[in-house]
Design a protein around this motif. Structure first.
Motif, PDB file in Angstrom:
ATOM      1  N   ILE A  21      82.932   9.026  21.867  1.00  0.00           N
ATOM      2  CA  ILE A  21      82.127   9.619  22.941  1.00  0.00           C
ATOM      3  C   ILE A  21      81.696   8.526  23.901  1.00  0.00           C
ATOM      4  CG2 ILE A  21      79.979  10.848  23.460  1.00  0.00           C
ATOM      5  CD1 ILE A  21      80.348  12.036  20.518  1.00  0.00           C
ATOM      6  N   LEU A  22      81.878   8.766  25.185  1.00  0.00           N
ATOM      7  CA  LEU A  22      81.445   7.853  26.238  1.00  0.00           C
ATOM      8  C   LEU A  22      80.218   8.447  26.924  1.00  0.00           C
ATOM      9  CD1 LEU A  22      81.896   5.375  28.110  1.00  0.00           C
ATOM     10  CD2 LEU A  22      83.330   6.870  29.531  1.00  0.00           C
ATOM     11  N   ILE A  23      79.134   7.689  26.947  1.00  0.00           N
ATOM     12  CA  ILE A  23      77.925   8.098  27.665  1.00  0.00           C
ATOM     13  C   ILE A  23      77.734   7.146  28.834  1.00  0.00           C
ATOM     14  CG2 ILE A  23      75.430   8.454  27.540  1.00  0.00           C
ATOM     15  CD1 ILE A  23      75.730   9.066  24.581  1.00  0.00           C
ATOM     16  N   VAL A  24      77.649   7.698  30.034  1.00  0.00           N
ATOM     17  CA  VAL A  24      77.543   6.900  31.245  1.00  0.00           C
ATOM     18  C   VAL A  24      76.170   7.101  31.867  1.00  0.00           C
ATOM     19  CG1 VAL A  24      78.557   6.364  33.492  1.00  0.00           C
ATOM     20  CG2 VAL A  24      80.020   7.173  31.627  1.00  0.00           C
ATOM     21  N   THR A  25      75.436   6.010  32.030  1.00  0.00           N
ATOM     22  CA  THR A  25      74.161   6.027  32.727  1.00  0.00           C
ATOM     23  C   THR A  25      74.314   5.245  34.027  1.00  0.00           C
ATOM     24  OG1 THR A  25      73.266   3.977  31.788  1.00  0.00           O
ATOM     25  CG2 THR A  25      72.997   5.988  30.476  1.00  0.00           C
ATOM     26  N   ALA A  26      73.278   5.277  34.845  1.00  0.00           N
ATOM     27  CA  ALA A  26      73.316   4.515  36.092  1.00  0.00           C
ATOM     28  C   ALA A  26      72.856   3.079  35.879  1.00  0.00           C
ATOM     29  CB  ALA A  26      72.451   5.190  37.154  1.00  0.00           C
ATOM     30  N   VAL A  27      71.708   2.909  35.231  1.00  0.00           N
ATOM     31  CA  VAL A  27      71.071   1.593  35.160  1.00  0.00           C
ATOM     32  C   VAL A  27      70.814   1.186  33.717  1.00  0.00           C
ATOM     33  CG1 VAL A  27      70.007   1.853  37.432  1.00  0.00           C
ATOM     34  CG2 VAL A  27      68.756   2.597  35.397  1.00  0.00           C
ATOM     35  N   ALA A  28      70.493  -0.108  33.547  1.00  0.00           N
ATOM     36  CA  ALA A  28      70.318  -0.655  32.207  1.00  0.00           C
ATOM     37  C   ALA A  28      69.164   0.005  31.456  1.00  0.00           C
ATOM     38  CB  ALA A  28      70.099  -2.158  32.297  1.00  0.00           C
ATOM     39  N   ALA A  29      68.086   0.363  32.155  1.00  0.00           N
ATOM     40  CA  ALA A  29      66.947   0.988  31.473  1.00  0.00           C
ATOM     41  C   ALA A  29      67.357   2.305  30.820  1.00  0.00           C
ATOM     42  CB  ALA A  29      65.808   1.216  32.460  1.00  0.00           C
ATOM     43  N   GLU A  30      68.197   3.084  31.502  1.00  0.00           N
ATOM     44  CA  GLU A  30      68.687   4.337  30.913  1.00  0.00           C
ATOM     45  C   GLU A  30      69.626   4.048  29.740  1.00  0.00           C
ATOM     46  OE1 GLU A  30      68.815   7.241  34.829  1.00  0.00           O
ATOM     47  OE2 GLU A  30      70.359   5.698  34.596  1.00  0.00           O
ATOM     48  N   ARG A  31      70.531   3.097  29.933  1.00  0.00           N
ATOM     49  CA  ARG A  31      71.441   2.730  28.836  1.00  0.00           C
ATOM     50  C   ARG A  31      70.661   2.308  27.598  1.00  0.00           C
ATOM     51  NH1 ARG A  31      73.846  -2.696  30.111  1.00  0.00           N
ATOM     52  NH2 ARG A  31      71.742  -3.228  29.377  1.00  0.00           N
ATOM     53  N   ASP A  32      69.654   1.459  27.790  1.00  0.00           N
ATOM     54  CA  ASP A  32      68.881   0.970  26.648  1.00  0.00           C
ATOM     55  C   ASP A  32      68.101   2.097  25.984  1.00  0.00           C
ATOM     56  OD1 ASP A  32      69.880  -1.497  27.315  1.00  0.00           O
ATOM     57  OD2 ASP A  32      68.022  -2.244  28.210  1.00  0.00           O
TER      58      ASP A  32
ATOM     59  N   VAL B 129      69.034   5.249  25.859  1.00  0.00           N
ATOM     60  CA  VAL B 129      70.020   6.023  25.091  1.00  0.00           C
ATOM     61  C   VAL B 129      70.363   5.306  23.795  1.00  0.00           C
ATOM     62  CG1 VAL B 129      72.387   6.880  25.061  1.00  0.00           C
ATOM     63  CG2 VAL B 129      70.977   7.190  27.102  1.00  0.00           C
ATOM     64  N   LEU B 130      70.656   4.003  23.881  1.00  0.00           N
ATOM     65  CA  LEU B 130      71.016   3.243  22.676  1.00  0.00           C
ATOM     66  C   LEU B 130      69.889   3.265  21.654  1.00  0.00           C
ATOM     67  CD1 LEU B 130      72.801   0.177  24.301  1.00  0.00           C
ATOM     68  CD2 LEU B 130      73.855   1.913  22.831  1.00  0.00           C
TER      69      LEU B 130
ATOM     70  N   SER C 261      74.737   6.369  16.180  1.00  0.00           N
ATOM     71  CA  SER C 261      75.315   5.508  17.208  1.00  0.00           C
ATOM     72  C   SER C 261      76.782   5.168  16.993  1.00  0.00           C
ATOM     73  CB  SER C 261      74.511   4.205  17.308  1.00  0.00           C
ATOM     74  OG  SER C 261      74.505   3.520  16.069  1.00  0.00           O
ATOM     75  N   SER C 262      77.333   5.443  15.822  1.00  0.00           N
ATOM     76  CA  SER C 262      78.729   5.066  15.566  1.00  0.00           C
ATOM     77  C   SER C 262      79.672   5.933  16.398  1.00  0.00           C
ATOM     78  CB  SER C 262      79.060   5.221  14.087  1.00  0.00           C
ATOM     79  OG  SER C 262      78.953   6.565  13.681  1.00  0.00           O
ATOM     80  N   GLY C 263      80.735   5.296  16.871  1.00  0.00           N
ATOM     81  CA  GLY C 263      81.738   6.015  17.658  1.00  0.00           C
ATOM     82  C   GLY C 263      81.303   6.356  19.061  1.00  0.00           C
ATOM     83  N   VAL C 264      80.229   5.703  19.544  1.00  0.00           N
ATOM     84  CA  VAL C 264      79.699   5.986  20.871  1.00  0.00           C
ATOM     85  C   VAL C 264      79.671   4.698  21.686  1.00  0.00           C
ATOM     86  CG1 VAL C 264      77.758   6.912  22.199  1.00  0.00           C
ATOM     87  CG2 VAL C 264      78.214   7.773  19.889  1.00  0.00           C
ATOM     88  N   GLU C 265      80.117   4.766  22.919  1.00  0.00           N
ATOM     89  CA  GLU C 265      79.970   3.664  23.865  1.00  0.00           C
ATOM     90  C   GLU C 265      79.045   4.120  24.978  1.00  0.00           C
ATOM     91  OE1 GLU C 265      82.662   1.113  27.031  1.00  0.00           O
ATOM     92  OE2 GLU C 265      83.513   1.590  25.072  1.00  0.00           O
ATOM     93  N   VAL C 266      78.058   3.302  25.309  1.00  0.00           N
ATOM     94  CA  VAL C 266      77.103   3.627  26.365  1.00  0.00           C
ATOM     95  C   VAL C 266      77.271   2.611  27.483  1.00  0.00           C
ATOM     96  CG1 VAL C 266      74.712   4.119  26.950  1.00  0.00           C
ATOM     97  CG2 VAL C 266      75.529   4.529  24.617  1.00  0.00           C
ATOM     98  N   LEU C 267      77.545   3.110  28.666  1.00  0.00           N
ATOM     99  CA  LEU C 267      77.879   2.274  29.816  1.00  0.00           C
ATOM    100  C   LEU C 267      76.868   2.487  30.925  1.00  0.00           C
ATOM    101  CD1 LEU C 267      79.950   0.669  31.665  1.00  0.00           C
ATOM    102  CD2 LEU C 267      80.972   2.908  32.151  1.00  0.00           C
ATOM    103  N   ALA C 268      76.362   1.403  31.508  1.00  0.00           N
ATOM    104  CA  ALA C 268      75.570   1.473  32.734  1.00  0.00           C
ATOM    105  C   ALA C 268      76.515   1.161  33.891  1.00  0.00           C
ATOM    106  CB  ALA C 268      74.408   0.491  32.690  1.00  0.00           C
ATOM    107  N   SER C 269      76.900   2.185  34.624  1.00  0.00           N
ATOM    108  CA  SER C 269      77.972   2.053  35.622  1.00  0.00           C
ATOM    109  C   SER C 269      77.493   1.560  36.973  1.00  0.00           C
ATOM    110  CB  SER C 269      78.659   3.410  35.820  1.00  0.00           C
ATOM    111  OG  SER C 269      77.757   4.331  36.430  1.00  0.00           O
ATOM    112  N   GLY C 270      76.195   1.716  37.263  1.00  0.00           N
ATOM    113  CA  GLY C 270      75.684   1.491  38.602  1.00  0.00           C
ATOM    114  C   GLY C 270      75.243   2.812  39.214  1.00  0.00           C
TER     115      GLY C 270
END
Length: 228
Positions: A6-17, A19-20, A29-38
């Motif tokens: 599962i890919l989770i895309v956020t805008a900024v680092a605060a949202e990514r953190d 989520v994590l 959290s296993s099998g999940v990548e969380v990305l702060a894309s901008g």
């Protein structure tokens, strides 16, 4: 059959953190990548497409892409969650005018202009199950490139998109990239403020970030079961 990545895309680092942190607390959290894309749909599309392509080339493709973050709400409680029934490019198009070129008559979406899609609809059964798991409202989530700052703009958007639940800046970009890769998409937002005049004193960003982590943790089992 193994659960999908599962890919989770956020805008900024605060949202990514946020989520994590929520995923770790929930033990999911296993099998999940969380990305702060901008910030914004272009950055979201580019970041999502890069992540999806890299995963596919590496032989471990993602099964679902999720746009997640905080948002402005249309009549939603602060700290509440929203799952998108549709992901709408709300300001991608053209303003139309009268014969003399004055007095705007309205707005034509990019789809109405014949240049592409203006809306993506996540799978309804996935939306329903995710909303139940996260105790979230359901409704259209509008993607904009310019955040609303007036009552007039808020009224204009809700007139064009009846039932709109939230406004954010990345969902349509994530959805476009996911569609290009044939990957299902979901959008989950938590409400930090009301859409309208920018009254920062009334914003509840820490509460919305806390709810974002909890909401993502709640929907992860649904995403895994749905894609299996």
């Amino acid at each position: 059959m193994p659960s999908p990545r599962i890919l989770i895309v956020t805008a900024v680092a605060a949202e990514r953190d946020a989520v994590l942190s929520g995923l770790e607390r929930g033990g999911v959290s296993s099998g999940v990548e969380v990305l702060a894309s901008g910030v914004g749909p272009a950055a979201a599309a580019a970041g999502t497409a890069t992540a999806l392509t890299s995963a596919a080339l590496g032989g471990a493709p993602f099964g679902v892409a999720v746009s997640a973050g905080i948002a402005g709400g249309f009549g939603q409680p602060l700290g509440g969650a929203v799952v998108a029934t549709s992901i709408v490019a709300a300001d991608l198009g053209a303003v139309t005018s009268g014969p003399d070129g004055d007095g705007p008559e309205g707005f034509a979406s990019v789809e109405e202009l014949g240049f592409g899609k203006a809306e993506h609809r996540p799978p309804p059964d996935l939306v329903r199950a995710a909303a139940e798991a996260a105790q979230a409202a359901r409704g259209p989530v509008l993607t904009v490139s310019t955040v609303t700052g007036t009552h007039a703009r808020a009224r204009e958007l809700t007139a064009r998109h009846p039932g709109a639940a939230a406004e954010a800046m990345e969902g349509f970009g994530v959805a476009e990239a996911a569609a290009a890769h044939g990957v299902p998409v979901l959008e989950l937002r938590t409400v930090s403020n009301a859409v309208g005049p920018r009254d920062r004193a009334a914003w509840r960003i820490p509460e919305a970030l806390e709810a974002l982590g909890a909401g993502c943790a709640a929907v992860l089992p649904v995403l895994r079961a749905w894609g299996a």
